[in-house]
Design an enzyme around this catalytic site. Structure first.
Site, PDB file in Angstrom:
ATOM      1  N   GLY A  82      27.252  54.302  60.743  1.00  0.00           N
ATOM      2  CA  GLY A  82      27.281  53.460  59.828  1.00  0.00           C
ATOM      3  C   GLY A  82      28.491  52.981  59.216  1.00  0.00           C
ATOM      4  CB  ALA A 120      24.574  58.516  57.703  1.00  0.00           C
ATOM      5  CD  GLU A 156      27.023  57.317  64.781  1.00  0.00           C
ATOM      6  OE1 GLU A 156      26.316  56.502  64.171  1.00  0.00           O
ATOM      7  OE2 GLU A 156      27.399  56.865  65.531  1.00  0.00           O
ATOM      8  CD  GLU A 193      25.636  51.877  63.323  1.00  0.00           C
ATOM      9  OE1 GLU A 193      24.212  52.409  63.928  1.00  0.00           O
ATOM     10  OE2 GLU A 193      24.906  52.722  62.451  1.00  0.00           O
TER      11      GLU A 193
END
Length: 255
Positions: free
Chosen positions: A106, A61, A129, A109
């Site tokens: 991300g 992110a 994270e 993911e």
């Protein structure tokens, strides 16, 4: 554009293009959802490659953007974040992630949203994270544990550590490792082969597997049963069986 969709020979390439690290800011997330939905709709897209370029898949992110958000802002944004990734996971066609360099947070993911993952020898994957005082928020706690099992997923999520391509392969986090310069070519070849297959049967297979993973076995079997019977109404089934009887296995052409 931070994400583009290029289509050739039945294969759509969803390309992340936000140098230098393909950080997944809000605009990129929204564009990703739009193009995933477009790939879903387009009949000329029969398989999809998700690719970040030769050097990096996606490093995660946009932390500077996220730092400026408070609780109220993220309450409003979190669902849209998940929806952008789910749009990729819900593409009813074969999807392969071509992973080079970093696929973190991300980025990891997003790779998890694919049906198959081909990584370069230079790839590093992880869910860091926890090192920010957070947990994965774009599906990582759910998709990672379903893919590699809860204990291995918890190890990666709890520690935030990065794994190189060989360990990712051993964990089942990626399905194939190739030289870094051959990642896109290998992923495109995988997609191109399936782009020539029976589109409705491939859609049925994907939905049956994914639904079965999300529900109990009886519901999964019902989905499988309904799709299996329904495929007997398709031209591809007629073509495939006729080819088998007249020419032998594996010679049917579905385009």
């Amino acid at each position: 554009m931070t994400v583009t969709l290029e289509v050739a020979d039945g294969v759509g390439t969803l390309r992340l293009d936000r140098p230098p690290m393909n950080a997944l800011d809000v605009a990129t997330q929204d564009r990703l959802r739009e193009l995933a939905e477009e790939a879903t709709r387009r009949d000329d897209v029969r398989a999809v490659v998700v690719y970040g370029g030769e050097k990096v898949f996606a490093a995660g992110a946009d932390i500077k953007e996220m730092q400026a958000m408070d609780h109220a802002a993220m309450v409003l944004r979190a669902r849209a974040l998940q929806d952008s990734f789910t749009a990729v996971a819900r593409i009813p066609k074969p999807v392969v992630a071509a992973v080079t360099g970093y696929a973190l947070g991300g980025g990891c993911e997003l790779a998890l949203c694919a049906d198959y993952r081909i990584a370069g020898e230079n790839a590093k994957l992880g869910q860091p994270e926890i090192l920010l005082g957070l947990i994965p928020g774009a599906g990582g706690t759910q998709r990672l544990s379903r893919l590699i099992g809860p204990s291995k997923a918890k190890d990666l999520i709890f520690t935030g550590r990065q794994v190189k391509a060989d360990e990712a392969l051993a964990l089942g986090l990626v399905d194939r490792v190739v030289p870094a310069g051959e990642v896109y070519e290998a992923a495109h070849a995988w997609a191109a082969r399936l782009a020539k297959g029976p589109a409705i049967a491939l859609r049925a297979a994907k939905e049956a597997v994914d639904t079965g993973l999300e529900t109990d076995i009886e519901t999964g079997l019902a989905v499988e049963r309904n799709w299996f019977a329904g495929l007997f109404a398709t031209e591809d089934r007629e073509r495939g069986m006729r080819s088998f009887v007249e020419e032998g296995p594996g010679k049917a052409k579905f385009l």
